[in-house]
Design an enzyme around this catalytic site. Structure first.
Site: not given
Length: 452
Positions: A359-363
């Site tokens: 997943g590109r979003d690591v928030s």
């Protein structure tokens, strides 16, 4: 004729392996390109049919437990054991077991990615389908949880002969059993392991029927627990398979009293954490749905050890290295909760990647309760493509900056972590980091390599 297509797919896999590119899913992808109904054709040759498992967290471990049980009760199992769980991986497992018009196996066991279930399950037409949980994971790929739940509900309408095995403690999953024939529910019933309150990273907090915030009498993992809608539109179904008297032994294992319609049994798991108690419960319930004896179920539960990267421990350079996969807030929180049970200070290698499979979003790391590590970490090395962001998160979690070291390169990070560690080092990698770590360890002779 499917025979020539099987041969072509095998040849493609062999070429890929010779080129050093692995080959777990490629043969199946080629086969499905040549024969879109290959999964249906090959799975229909299994004498005892097949079963399928899907969930956000725990698919691979649950499948490993079920495989140990089935091997005792049903004979040879055709299983996508390496965790390739999209259509290509399922097709590859069936291809590997096929010889002419015969298949070398009695029963199929297939872990299926939650977003691929609606394409794979109608071809498999499994005897039983275990749906374990739905947690927020890779929102850039999957979207909101309700989207997955709606897809699952639609595919269940196409499986009228399949016995459903559902997690009663997950509101979205439990709701899928309403109005369906004889679903088998499982869940935890032990307030001694309940959390004090619903974690802020919880996902399914509202009634799927009316949207009202759910009320909880006990919270176990994330949003899993004993729940009900205050308006009376839905409530946790009474589970037939439960775990009580749970005792958690850090990263080394767990014990529980397994209660089933076939009787009760004390179980010692070689798998840590309450999350693995859920995996064991789901596996036991699935086996019961197939008519397997309680003795075989308990023997399988106690036999299984960690699947690769899921609390697996290997020896390297005189150290024990415990590898604990993290990939979303709830899964990370359960790993952190397990680590918090360890005595004394711990040494940690934390690896955060943002590749497509992660997943590109690591928030999500800001929703994980890394504060649980404050005061217990002696030293942490941060590696991976997003190592600096992970280090910043750990600093905000309360870990002193002088205890944190950033080394982007995984191999250099592993060496630095080992050099400063005591007898035991804990690694918390995301998915692609876990695969890279496994390959690195394989090159050093510490563990068998896995290729996916």
């Amino acid at each position: 004729m499917i025979g020539p297509k099987l041969a072509a797919a095998r040849a493609a896999g062999a070429l890929s392996r010779r080129a050093g590119r692995g080959g777990t899913s490629l043969p199946g992808k080629v086969l499905l390109r040549l024969e879109p109904e290959a999964i249906a054709t090959l799975s229909s040759r299994l004498p005892q049919g097949s079963v399928a498992i899907s969930a956000t967290n725990g698919k691979t471990t649950t499948a490993a437990i079920v495989a140990a049980i089935l091997a005792r009760a049903e004979g040879r199992v055709v299983h996508n054991v390496q965790g390739a769980n999209m259509a290509g991986g399922v097709a590859s497992a069936l291809l590997d077991a096929s010889h002419g018009t015969r298949i070398d196996g009695e029963i199929g066991l297939f872990e299926v990615d939650e977003f691929w279930l609606d394409r794979v399950a109608p071809q498999l037409r499994p005897r039983a389908l275990l749906l374990g949980n739905l947690f927020r994971d890779q929102l850039d790929r999957y979207g909101e949880l309700e989207t997955i739940a709606d897809r699952w509900a639609a595919v269940l309408d196409r499986l009228p002969g399949t016995r459903l095995v559902l997690n009663a403690d997950d509101p979205l999953v439990a709701d899928l059993g309403l109005g369906r024939d004889d679903p088998l529910y499982f869940g935890v019933e032990d307030d001694a392991v309940a959390l004090a309150h619903l974690p802020h990273a919880s996902d399914s907090k509202h009634c799927r029927r009316c949207g009202t915030p759910l009320a909880y009498d006990a919270v176990y993992v994330g949003h899993l627990g004993r729940w009900h809608c205050p308006r009376g539109d839905s409530s946790r179904p009474a589970p037939a398979v439960t775990a009580a008297n749970i005792r958690l032994d850090g990263t080394r294992g767990a014990q529980l009293l397994l209660r089933t319609p076939a009787g009760d049994a004390e179980v010692r798991l070689g798998l840590p954490g309450l999350y693995n108690v859920y995996n064991a419960l789901g596996a036991a319930a699935l086996a019961l749905a197939l008519g397997i004896s309680l003795d075989d179920i308990v023997a399988g539960l106690e036999e299984v050890r960690a699947a690769f990267g899921r609390a697996e421990t290997v020896q390297i350079d005189g150290h024990e290295l415990a590898i604990l996969l993290v990939k979303n807030p709830t899964g990370a929180n359960e790993v952190l909760r397990t680590l918090a049970l360890e005595a004394g200070e711990i040494d940690l290698l934390a690896v955060l990647n943002d590749n497509v499979a992660d997943g590109r979003d690591v928030s999500w790391i800001w929703d994980a309760d890394l504060e649980l590590l404050a005061g217990s970490v002696r030293r942490v090395v941060c590696s991976g493509t997003r190592a600096p962001e992970l280090a910043l998160r750990l600093k905000y979690a309360g870990i002193e900056p002088e205890r944190i070291e950033v080394i982007d390169d995984l191999e250099a990070g592993l060496d630095a972590a080992l050099a400063g560690a005591g007898d035991r080092l804990y690694a918390m990698p995301t998915y692609t980091a876990m695969l890279a770590l496994r390959e690195l360890l394989a090159r050093r002779g510490s563990t068998a390599g896995m290729f996916t």
